[in-house]
Design a protein around this motif. Structure first.
Motif, PDB file in Angstrom:
ATOM      1  N   GLU A 284      -1.580 -36.949   7.844  1.00  0.00           N
ATOM      2  CA  GLU A 284      -0.290 -37.010   7.132  1.00  0.00           C
ATOM      3  C   GLU A 284      -0.256 -36.002   5.991  1.00  0.00           C
ATOM      4  N   GLU A 285      -1.386 -35.888   5.267  1.00  0.00           N
ATOM      5  CA  GLU A 285      -1.445 -34.960   4.130  1.00  0.00           C
ATOM      6  C   GLU A 285      -1.349 -33.503   4.612  1.00  0.00           C
ATOM      7  N   VAL A 286      -1.993 -33.210   5.736  1.00  0.00           N
ATOM      8  CA  VAL A 286      -1.887 -31.849   6.295  1.00  0.00           C
ATOM      9  C   VAL A 286      -0.427 -31.555   6.621  1.00  0.00           C
ATOM     10  N   LYS A 287       0.261 -32.554   7.234  1.00  0.00           N
ATOM     11  CA  LYS A 287       1.685 -32.367   7.574  1.00  0.00           C
ATOM     12  C   LYS A 287       2.522 -32.175   6.319  1.00  0.00           C
ATOM     13  N   ARG A 288       2.254 -33.012   5.300  1.00  0.00           N
ATOM     14  CA  ARG A 288       3.044 -32.934   4.066  1.00  0.00           C
ATOM     15  C   ARG A 288       2.891 -31.550   3.416  1.00  0.00           C
ATOM     16  N   LEU A 289       1.638 -31.087   3.308  1.00  0.00           N
ATOM     17  CA  LEU A 289       1.392 -29.775   2.682  1.00  0.00           C
ATOM     18  C   LEU A 289       2.043 -28.653   3.495  1.00  0.00           C
ATOM     19  N   SER A 290       1.956 -28.767   4.806  1.00  0.00           N
ATOM     20  CA  SER A 290       2.531 -27.719   5.659  1.00  0.00           C
ATOM     21  C   SER A 290       4.043 -27.700   5.524  1.00  0.00           C
ATOM     22  N   ASN A 291       4.659 -28.892   5.498  1.00  0.00           N
ATOM     23  CA  ASN A 291       6.124 -28.946   5.332  1.00  0.00           C
ATOM     24  C   ASN A 291       6.540 -28.358   3.995  1.00  0.00           C
ATOM     25  N   GLU A 292       5.700 -28.625   2.972  1.00  0.00           N
ATOM     26  CA  GLU A 292       6.017 -28.088   1.646  1.00  0.00           C
ATOM     27  C   GLU A 292       5.977 -26.553   1.684  1.00  0.00           C
ATOM     28  N   ALA A 293       4.953 -26.009   2.370  1.00  0.00           N
ATOM     29  CA  ALA A 293       4.837 -24.546   2.493  1.00  0.00           C
ATOM     30  C   ALA A 293       6.070 -23.988   3.211  1.00  0.00           C
ATOM     31  N   ILE A 294       6.493 -24.671   4.266  1.00  0.00           N
ATOM     32  CA  ILE A 294       7.653 -24.191   5.047  1.00  0.00           C
ATOM     33  C   ILE A 294       8.930 -24.271   4.211  1.00  0.00           C
ATOM     34  N   THR A 295       9.058 -25.330   3.408  1.00  0.00           N
ATOM     35  CA  THR A 295      10.250 -25.458   2.554  1.00  0.00           C
ATOM     36  C   THR A 295      10.318 -24.297   1.556  1.00  0.00           C
ATOM     37  N   ILE A 296       9.174 -23.932   0.980  1.00  0.00           N
ATOM     38  CA  ILE A 296       9.188 -22.801   0.022  1.00  0.00           C
ATOM     39  C   ILE A 296       9.577 -21.519   0.761  1.00  0.00           C
ATOM     40  N   LEU A 297       8.987 -21.304   1.936  1.00  0.00           N
ATOM     41  CA  LEU A 297       9.314 -20.084   2.695  1.00  0.00           C
ATOM     42  C   LEU A 297      10.801 -20.051   3.039  1.00  0.00           C
ATOM     43  N   ASP A 298      11.355 -21.233   3.378  1.00  0.00           N
ATOM     44  CA  ASP A 298      12.794 -21.292   3.708  1.00  0.00           C
ATOM     45  C   ASP A 298      13.678 -20.955   2.508  1.00  0.00           C
ATOM     46  N   SER A 299      13.148 -21.226   1.300  1.00  0.00           N
ATOM     47  CA  SER A 299      13.970 -20.971   0.107  1.00  0.00           C
ATOM     48  C   SER A 299      13.952 -19.480  -0.266  1.00  0.00           C
ATOM     49  N   MET A 300      13.111 -18.711   0.420  1.00  0.00           N
ATOM     50  CA  MET A 300      13.005 -17.273   0.093  1.00  0.00           C
ATOM     51  C   MET A 300      13.935 -16.458   0.998  1.00  0.00           C
ATOM     52  N   ASN A 301      14.062 -15.153   0.657  1.00  0.00           N
ATOM     53  CA  ASN A 301      15.092 -14.358   1.345  1.00  0.00           C
ATOM     54  C   ASN A 301      14.691 -13.723   2.681  1.00  0.00           C
ATOM     55  N   GLY A 302      13.408 -13.376   2.827  1.00  0.00           N
ATOM     56  CA  GLY A 302      13.017 -12.584   4.004  1.00  0.00           C
ATOM     57  C   GLY A 302      12.937 -13.388   5.297  1.00  0.00           C
ATOM     58  N   ASP A 303      12.541 -12.695   6.369  1.00  0.00           N
ATOM     59  CA  ASP A 303      12.381 -13.351   7.666  1.00  0.00           C
ATOM     60  C   ASP A 303      10.949 -13.900   7.770  1.00  0.00           C
ATOM     61  N   SER A 304      10.817 -15.209   7.546  1.00  0.00           N
ATOM     62  CA  SER A 304       9.471 -15.801   7.518  1.00  0.00           C
ATOM     63  C   SER A 304       9.109 -16.471   8.835  1.00  0.00           C
ATOM     64  N   THR A 305       9.763 -16.084   9.931  1.00  0.00           N
ATOM     65  CA  THR A 305       9.515 -16.748  11.228  1.00  0.00           C
ATOM     66  C   THR A 305       8.022 -16.790  11.544  1.00  0.00           C
ATOM     67  N   PHE A 306       7.338 -15.642  11.471  1.00  0.00           N
ATOM     68  CA  PHE A 306       5.930 -15.631  11.856  1.00  0.00           C
ATOM     69  C   PHE A 306       5.089 -16.490  10.907  1.00  0.00           C
ATOM     70  N   LEU A 307       5.350 -16.373   9.611  1.00  0.00           N
ATOM     71  CA  LEU A 307       4.545 -17.137   8.645  1.00  0.00           C
ATOM     72  C   LEU A 307       4.702 -18.640   8.885  1.00  0.00           C
ATOM     73  N   LYS A 308       5.913 -19.065   9.200  1.00  0.00           N
ATOM     74  CA  LYS A 308       6.140 -20.506   9.437  1.00  0.00           C
ATOM     75  C   LYS A 308       5.439 -20.954  10.723  1.00  0.00           C
ATOM     76  N   LEU A 309       5.493 -20.106  11.748  1.00  0.00           N
ATOM     77  CA  LEU A 309       4.796 -20.457  12.998  1.00  0.00           C
ATOM     78  C   LEU A 309       3.280 -20.509  12.764  1.00  0.00           C
ATOM     79  N   LEU A 310       2.796 -19.621  11.886  1.00  0.00           N
ATOM     80  CA  LEU A 310       1.364 -19.616  11.573  1.00  0.00           C
ATOM     81  C   LEU A 310       0.966 -20.922  10.868  1.00  0.00           C
ATOM     82  N   VAL A 311       1.822 -21.384   9.969  1.00  0.00           N
ATOM     83  CA  VAL A 311       1.552 -22.661   9.287  1.00  0.00           C
ATOM     84  C   VAL A 311       1.495 -23.782  10.329  1.00  0.00           C
ATOM     85  N   GLN A 312       2.432 -23.792  11.268  1.00  0.00           N
ATOM     86  CA  GLN A 312       2.443 -24.817  12.327  1.00  0.00           C
ATOM     87  C   GLN A 312       1.157 -24.741  13.161  1.00  0.00           C
ATOM     88  N   TYR A 313       0.760 -23.505  13.474  1.00  0.00           N
ATOM     89  CA  TYR A 313      -0.453 -23.308  14.283  1.00  0.00           C
ATOM     90  C   TYR A 313      -1.675 -23.873  13.543  1.00  0.00           C
TER      91      TYR A 313
END
Ligand code: GRG
Length: 319
Positions: A284-313
């Motif tokens: 659960e903690e791994v999921k929570r931290l990963s979701n938090e990372a994805i939320t920050i990336l989503d709040s930024m301007n660039g195309d973070s598709t690869f970075l978000k997929l890497l977090v999921q991986y």
């Protein structure tokens, strides 16, 4: 985007960069260079150099100035693995699916190979200074003052960024980062860790090198201070999640999947997030931290598709 293909492309790229920057075996120091290459070329997921390159690309970096740092970060990571496996530390016989360096080359040569990788990492990273575009044309009359000013600005900014990156590469693997975390880990082994102690160990032993990778990518690409801060927060979450996932895999994966011994934390009497919180809460903690990372990336301007997929991986990884 097909994550697997993009990841393989990036791993192949960083592998080429790493091997181009490794030294040639020669003269009386040939054995230590063999031992360095034996461990660095044994594979590994290349998470840190891929993160560095992906962040550099995310912020629009296109030059080869990042390459010496890509090679250097994997050299530093590989040195830490060689030393971590030594009899005085974890005393492990397998790493990356191969016998460890001290088993193959003997303890003295493995210590030297780790030291050599650490030194060579800085020798390599400093080659980035040679890649800074120089304003040699400054004397040329046919170049306008406006263009000269632009080029000079690029040269000075790139130099400042390389200096900043060198500073992070020196600091974060050291006593205020990875070594600091490792020292606390060694000294506190066998004791009941407080949350504060566990967090300190994870932030530093594992998190600091991930932070260095991502920050260096951002800084070399000229990211703004606000973006660098966001990337630092993302790196924190990834580092913590990565280490907790490592603890989970130590309990649940097989030797074949990991390429190194399982239940090594138990063997070494180590208290981990999993031993304190159990497998389910750790997942659960791994999921929570990963979701938090994805939320920050989503709040930024660039195309973070690869970075978000890497977090999921990284959450779903089995090795
Ligand atoms: C100076 C004697 C001396 C020892 C230094 C600093 C140090 C020893 C060890 C670093 C601590 C360490 C090994 C932390 C663990 C981080 C971690 C999860 C490593 C495994 O990383 P992966 O999964 O490995 O990315 P691959 O093989 O895929 O690269």
């Amino acid at each position: 985007m097909e994550f697997k293909e993009e990841m393989s492309r990036k791993v192949a790229y960083v592998d080429t960069v790493i091997s181009e920057y490794m030294p040639q075996e020669e003269s009386f120091q040939k054995t230590v260079i063999d031992a360095m290459k034996y461990t660095i070329s044994a594979g590994g997921k290349r998470i840190r150099p891929v993160l560095m390159q992906a962040v550099y690309e995310y912020f629009g970096g296109t030059e080869c100035i990042c390459e010496p740092f890509i090679a250097a970060i994997e050299m530093i990571h590989t040195y830490s693995l060689i030393h971590d496996d030594l009899p005085a530390l974890d005393n492990d016989d397998y790493r990356r699916g191969r016998k460890t360096a001290h088993v193959v080359y003997g303890e003295a040569m493995a210590i030297l190979a780790g030291d050599a990788l650490l030194n060579y990492a800085y020798e390599t990273a400093s080659k980035a200074f040679d890649l800074i575009p120089e304003s040699l044309w400054i004397e040329e009359e046919r170049v306008s003052d406006e263009d000269k000013f632009k080029m000079l600005k690029i040269e000075l900014e790139t130099r400042k960024n390389v200096e900043h990156a060198m500073n992070l590469l020196a600091k974060l693997p050291g006593i205020y980062g990875m070594i600091g975390g490792q020292v606390a880990d060694v000294e506190l082994t066998g004791t009941r860790l407080s949350d504060e102690q566990l967090t300190y160990i994870y932030e530093n032993k594992t998190g600091a090198l991930i932070e260095a990778s991502m920050l260096i990518g951002a800084i070399l690409a000229g990211a703004t201070d606000a973006d660098v801060k966001n990337i630092q927060d993302v790196a924190y979450d990834i580092g913590m999640a990565f280490q907790i996932q490592d603890d989970i895999l130590d309990e649940t994966a097989t030797f074949e999947e990991l390429g190194k011994p399982i239940h090594s934390d138990e063997k070494n009497d180590k208290v981990t997030y999993v031993t304190i919180h159990g497998i389910e809460e750790s997942k659960e903690e791994v999921k929570r931290l990963s979701n938090e990372a994805i939320t920050i990336l989503d709040s930024m301007n660039g195309d973070s598709t690869f970075l978000k997929l890497l977090v999921q991986y990284l959450i779903h990884r089995t090795n």
